[in-house]
Motif scaffolding. Sequence first.
Motif, PDB file in Angstrom:
ATOM      1  N   MET A   1       0.937  -1.367   0.556  1.00  0.00           N
ATOM      2  CA  MET A   1      -0.447  -0.616  -0.513  1.00  0.00           C
ATOM      3  C   MET A   1       0.812   1.294  -0.020  1.00  0.00           C
ATOM      4  N   GLU A   2       1.692   1.013   0.473  1.00  0.00           N
ATOM      5  CA  GLU A   2       2.598   2.291   0.688  1.00  0.00           C
ATOM      6  C   GLU A   2       3.777   3.095  -0.292  1.00  0.00           C
ATOM      7  N   GLY A   3       3.642   1.640  -1.592  1.00  0.00           N
ATOM      8  CA  GLY A   3       4.448   2.288  -2.669  1.00  0.00           C
ATOM      9  C   GLY A   3       3.261   2.416  -3.866  1.00  0.00           C
ATOM     10  N   SER A   4       1.650   1.853  -3.308  1.00  0.00           N
ATOM     11  CA  SER A   4       0.554   2.358  -4.102  1.00  0.00           C
ATOM     12  C   SER A   4       0.837   4.250  -3.969  1.00  0.00           C
ATOM     13  N   CYS A   5       0.742   4.439  -2.392  1.00  0.00           N
ATOM     14  CA  CYS A   5       0.840   6.293  -1.704  1.00  0.00           C
ATOM     15  C   CYS A   5       1.964   7.211  -3.031  1.00  0.00           C
ATOM     16  N   ALA A   6       2.573   6.127  -2.836  1.00  0.00           N
ATOM     17  CA  ALA A   6       4.071   7.265  -3.059  1.00  0.00           C
ATOM     18  C   ALA A   6       4.018   7.271  -4.732  1.00  0.00           C
ATOM     19  N   GLN A   7       3.226   6.324  -5.561  1.00  0.00           N
ATOM     20  CA  GLN A   7       3.127   6.196  -7.037  1.00  0.00           C
ATOM     21  C   GLN A   7       1.949   7.574  -6.866  1.00  0.00           C
ATOM     22  N   HIS A   8       1.304   7.194  -6.358  1.00  0.00           N
ATOM     23  CA  HIS A   8       0.221   8.125  -6.246  1.00  0.00           C
ATOM     24  C   HIS A   8       0.588   8.968  -5.454  1.00  0.00           C
ATOM     25  N   SER A   9       1.793  10.215  -5.149  1.00  0.00           N
ATOM     26  CA  SER A   9       2.244  11.635  -4.840  1.00  0.00           C
ATOM     27  C   SER A   9       2.558  11.777  -5.784  1.00  0.00           C
ATOM     28  N   ALA A  10       3.197  10.825  -6.559  1.00  0.00           N
ATOM     29  CA  ALA A  10       4.148  11.445  -8.092  1.00  0.00           C
ATOM     30  C   ALA A  10       3.536  11.893  -8.872  1.00  0.00           C
ATOM     31  N   HIS A  11       2.258  10.881  -8.944  1.00  0.00           N
ATOM     32  CA  HIS A  11       1.035  12.011  -9.774  1.00  0.00           C
ATOM     33  C   HIS A  11       0.754  12.677  -9.690  1.00  0.00           C
ATOM     34  N   VAL A  12       0.100  13.074  -8.738  1.00  0.00           N
ATOM     35  CA  VAL A  12      -0.409  14.166  -8.049  1.00  0.00           C
ATOM     36  C   VAL A  12       0.868  15.397  -8.368  1.00  0.00           C
ATOM     37  N   ARG A  13       2.628  14.953  -8.360  1.00  0.00           N
ATOM     38  CA  ARG A  13       2.983  16.041  -8.350  1.00  0.00           C
ATOM     39  C   ARG A  13       2.838  16.408  -9.826  1.00  0.00           C
ATOM     40  N   ALA A  14       3.474  15.100 -10.315  1.00  0.00           N
ATOM     41  CA  ALA A  14       3.150  15.401 -12.188  1.00  0.00           C
ATOM     42  C   ALA A  14       2.189  15.673 -12.816  1.00  0.00           C
ATOM     43  N   ILE A  15       0.974  15.892 -11.814  1.00  0.00           N
ATOM     44  CA  ILE A  15      -0.125  16.534 -12.390  1.00  0.00           C
ATOM     45  C   ILE A  15      -0.301  18.335 -12.228  1.00  0.00           C
ATOM     46  N   GLY A  16       0.330  18.529 -10.911  1.00  0.00           N
ATOM     47  CA  GLY A  16       0.234  19.867 -10.614  1.00  0.00           C
ATOM     48  C   GLY A  16       1.405  20.218 -11.251  1.00  0.00           C
ATOM     49  N   ALA A  17       2.362  20.182 -12.154  1.00  0.00           N
ATOM     50  CA  ALA A  17       3.260  20.311 -12.719  1.00  0.00           C
ATOM     51  C   ALA A  17       2.598  20.672 -13.809  1.00  0.00           C
ATOM     52  N   HIS A  18       2.341  19.387 -14.215  1.00  0.00           N
ATOM     53  CA  HIS A  18       1.433  20.363 -15.574  1.00  0.00           C
ATOM     54  C   HIS A  18       0.596  20.908 -15.937  1.00  0.00           C
ATOM     55  N   ASP A  19      -0.216  21.166 -15.161  1.00  0.00           N
ATOM     56  CA  ASP A  19      -1.342  22.090 -14.625  1.00  0.00           C
ATOM     57  C   ASP A  19      -0.772  23.633 -14.397  1.00  0.00           C
ATOM     58  N   ARG A  20       0.407  23.659 -14.171  1.00  0.00           N
ATOM     59  CA  ARG A  20       1.181  24.994 -13.404  1.00  0.00           C
ATOM     60  C   ARG A  20       2.134  25.153 -15.215  1.00  0.00           C
ATOM     61  N   ARG A  21       2.306  24.486 -15.700  1.00  0.00           N
ATOM     62  CA  ARG A  21       2.939  24.375 -17.076  1.00  0.00           C
ATOM     63  C   ARG A  21       1.964  25.032 -17.969  1.00  0.00           C
TER      64      ARG A  21
END
Length: 101
Positions: A1-21
């Motif tokens: 589950m922890e790996g899942s949360c890390a992946q989720h966090s990475a996706h959220v950060r990537a989505i945030g970066a893409h939104d800013r761009r």
Amino acid sequence: MEGSCAQHSAHVRAIGAHDRRLDSHSKQIDEHQEQLSALNETLAALKEIERQNQQRIDAMNERLAVLEARPAKRWENMADRALWALVAAAVGWALASIGVG
């Protein structure tokens, strides 16, 4: 589950970066559209100025043609008068030769 949360966090950060761009690019697109609108207005104004200038040039060409034709008309009038004077002199000489006058 922890790996899942890390992946989720990475996706959220990537989505945030893409939104800013995306937001940044959207602002750039808006600025370019404003510039394009201003350029279109300037182009329309320049086309109107060009049309007015062409009208002025056409009017000046017409006036120039009239002015250039004036000396030619003078020479034609002088040639006509000279021809009529020669004809009158010839008729007068012919009448004088036959004793009329």
